[in-house]
Design an enzyme around this catalytic site. Structure first.
Site, PDB file in Angstrom:
ATOM      1  N   GLU A   1      45.916  42.682  37.667  1.00 48.93           N
ATOM      2  CA  GLU A   1      44.452  42.651  37.625  1.00 48.93           C
ATOM      3  C   GLU A   1      44.021  41.754  38.766  1.00 48.93           C
ATOM      4  O   GLU A   1      44.162  40.538  38.703  1.00 48.93           O
ATOM      5  CB  GLU A   1      43.958  42.138  36.267  1.00 48.93           C
ATOM      6  CG  GLU A   1      42.489  42.400  36.018  1.00 48.93           C
ATOM      7  CD  GLU A   1      41.609  41.286  36.531  1.00 48.93           C
ATOM      8  OE1 GLU A   1      41.035  41.451  37.643  1.00 48.93           O
ATOM      9  OE2 GLU A   1      41.497  40.253  35.865  1.00 48.93           O
TER      10      GLU A   1
ATOM     11  N   CYS B   1      36.286  37.818  38.456  1.00 42.89           N
ATOM     12  CA  CYS B   1      36.729  38.990  39.210  1.00 42.89           C
ATOM     13  C   CYS B   1      35.786  40.160  39.016  1.00 42.89           C
ATOM     14  O   CYS B   1      35.525  40.931  39.949  1.00 42.89           O
ATOM     15  CB  CYS B   1      38.155  39.362  38.809  1.00 42.89           C
ATOM     16  SG  CYS B   1      38.376  39.594  37.034  1.00 42.89           S
TER      17      CYS B   1
END
Length: 457
Positions: free
Chosen positions: A230, A264
């Protein structure tokens, strides 16, 4: 002996110093986790679930202390830390409740009606490499899924939140988790690379930058280890021609400043159509200028410090480089004259390809405004990125927004007329340079299992 020292980014004060483990000490932790796995893997999913539920209860009990620790280590707003603890508890509850069904054996047929069973079997020690922006959530989302699947877990946390990682392990043991099943190791990158290749490490998961992802994937691939990555993103939020500007501004401010802009899946690029450009930009800049920056423990503070002086300097350099290439500041952009790793809420306009604000991830409270001719152009600009984690669409016609999100947005997640980070019941992950694999929504529980086919007569 080499050490790690953690520092409060709001004050510059030292918090704690930790010795780095040797390679032999780290391997011993992996071996201990593997030994504990031998018993844990034989428990039923239903027998594992109560420990996750108990851990959720303990996290809620200690929410204020955990939030305060995260604030000291990373500068996140205290109220955001409390929200993070609750998200972790919800993930643990969700995994405990749904795991037994998600991971249950599946009955199938083969040949001419013969019986088959598909079993999701645990594989062993999962190596979890996690960043600092969510000191509790990042390790918990990996831990919950893999404990339910029957695996062991070894965590290498970011240096600046070492204390949070160690505290999590203490609470896991209090919840009844076997002492060696979850290990926290304090090591450097070289030892980490060698640990990836260790035969008892069966899978590797990383949350971090795309450069870190490439490195870890290469090391793991050479050792034939599965990875889940990720990675970063520069999520685009589209403000289409029929958008409700008030709604778009509200969630665009929230989406850019959540967790001090260090998320993020934050809103980072705002792609605004000509039809609503002037109205959106005027209202957005007004709200960003009014943001209260200050002590992260103060209830009135809306924006705390970045996680470190280095992180602040990186953000400042990205803004400077964007300005040098023609971007224009609408607000912010000037380092405040105060102690701590603070950077103001900043809005850049005239952002085009070739600038860090367009091409890269700015991990801080900096919004990039990009003008689009029309809705089709906005969608094109949104996808003009090497990243593909999340994104958003502001559009009054929700059915149309859904079609755009499903059929055209090249990302793993899309928000429509809203902003949010993660939900236990929805998959989390991206495409392109934002990585691969999924967490949450039941998908994470199946990332590191042996999907075993058993054929009966």
């Amino acid at each position: 002996m080499s050490t790690i020292t953690t520092t409060n980014p709001a004050t510059g004060q030292t918090i704690a110093t930790y010795p780095l483990m040797t390679e032999a000490e780290a391997i011993a932790k992996v071996e201990a986790a593997h030994a504990a796995f031998q018993d844990w893997r034989l428990l039923s999913h239903a027998d594992r679930a109560p420990i996750l539920t108990r851990l959720a209860e303990i996290l809620r009990r200690d929410a204020e202390d955990l939030a305060a620790l995260m604030t000291r280590e990373t500068g996140k707003l205290l109220k955001d830390g409390l929200t993070e603890v609750e998200i972790c508890a919800a993930i643990l509850d969700y995994t405990a409740k749904t795991g037994p069904e998600v991971l249950a054996d599946e009955e199938r047929s083969h040949g001419k009606g013969s019986r088959g069973v598909v079993s999701h079997c645990p594989i062993g020690v999962i190596y979890s490499i996690q960043p600092w922006n969510f000191p509790l959530y990042q390790p918990v989302r990996v831990l919950a899924a893999n404990l339910m699947a029957g695996n062991a877990c070894v965590l290498k946390h970011a240096a600046i939140c070492t204390g949070s990682g160690l505290r999590l392990r203490e609470l896991c043991i209090e919840a009844g988790l076997p002492e060696d099943l979850f290990q926290v190791i304090v090591i450097d990158h070289d030892v980490s690379d060698r640990l990836i290749a260790h035969p008892l490490v069966r899978g590797v998961t990383l949350t971090g930058s795309d450069d870190a992802g490439r490195h870890v994937a290469a090391v793991a691939g050479k050792a034939l280890k599965k990875t889940v990555l990720e990675l970063g993103s520069n999520d685009a939020y589209l403000v289409l021609s029929d958008a409700d500007v008030e709604t778009a501004v509200k969630f665009s401010v929230m989406g850019r400043l959540y967790n001090n802009g260090q998320t993020c899946v934050s809103a980072k690029r705002f792609v605004v159509t000509d039809a609503v450009y002037d109205a959106f930009v005027a209202a957005y800049v007004d709200q960003m200028q009014a943001i209260v920056m200050g002590d992260p423990t103060d209830d009135d503070t809306q924006l705390g410090p970045l996680s470190s002086d280095d992180q602040r300097d990186t953000v400042a350099k990205q803004v400077e480089d964007s300005l040098a290439k023609g971007a224009r500041i609408l607000c912010g952009g000037t380092l405040p004259d105060r102690r701590g790793a603070y950077y103001p809420a900043t809005v850049l306009a005239d952002v085009v390809p070739g600038m860090p604000a367009y091409d890269d991830e700015i991990f801080g409270p900096v919004a990039a405004i990009i003008r689009a001719k029309d809705d089709e152009d906005a969608m094109r600009i949104a996808n003009d990125s090497r990243y593909g984690l999340g994104g958003g669409i502001f559009c009054k016609d929700e059915d149309r927004a859904l079609r755009l999100a499903r059929d055209h947005f090249d990302t793993g997640m899309v928000r429509i007329n809203s902003f949010g980070a993660a939900d236990p019941n929805m998959p989390f992950g991206g495409v392109k340079d934002s990585g691969y694999g999924r967490e949450h929504g039941g998908f994470g529980m199946k990332e590191f299992v042996n999907v075993k086919a058993i054929f009966l007569p």
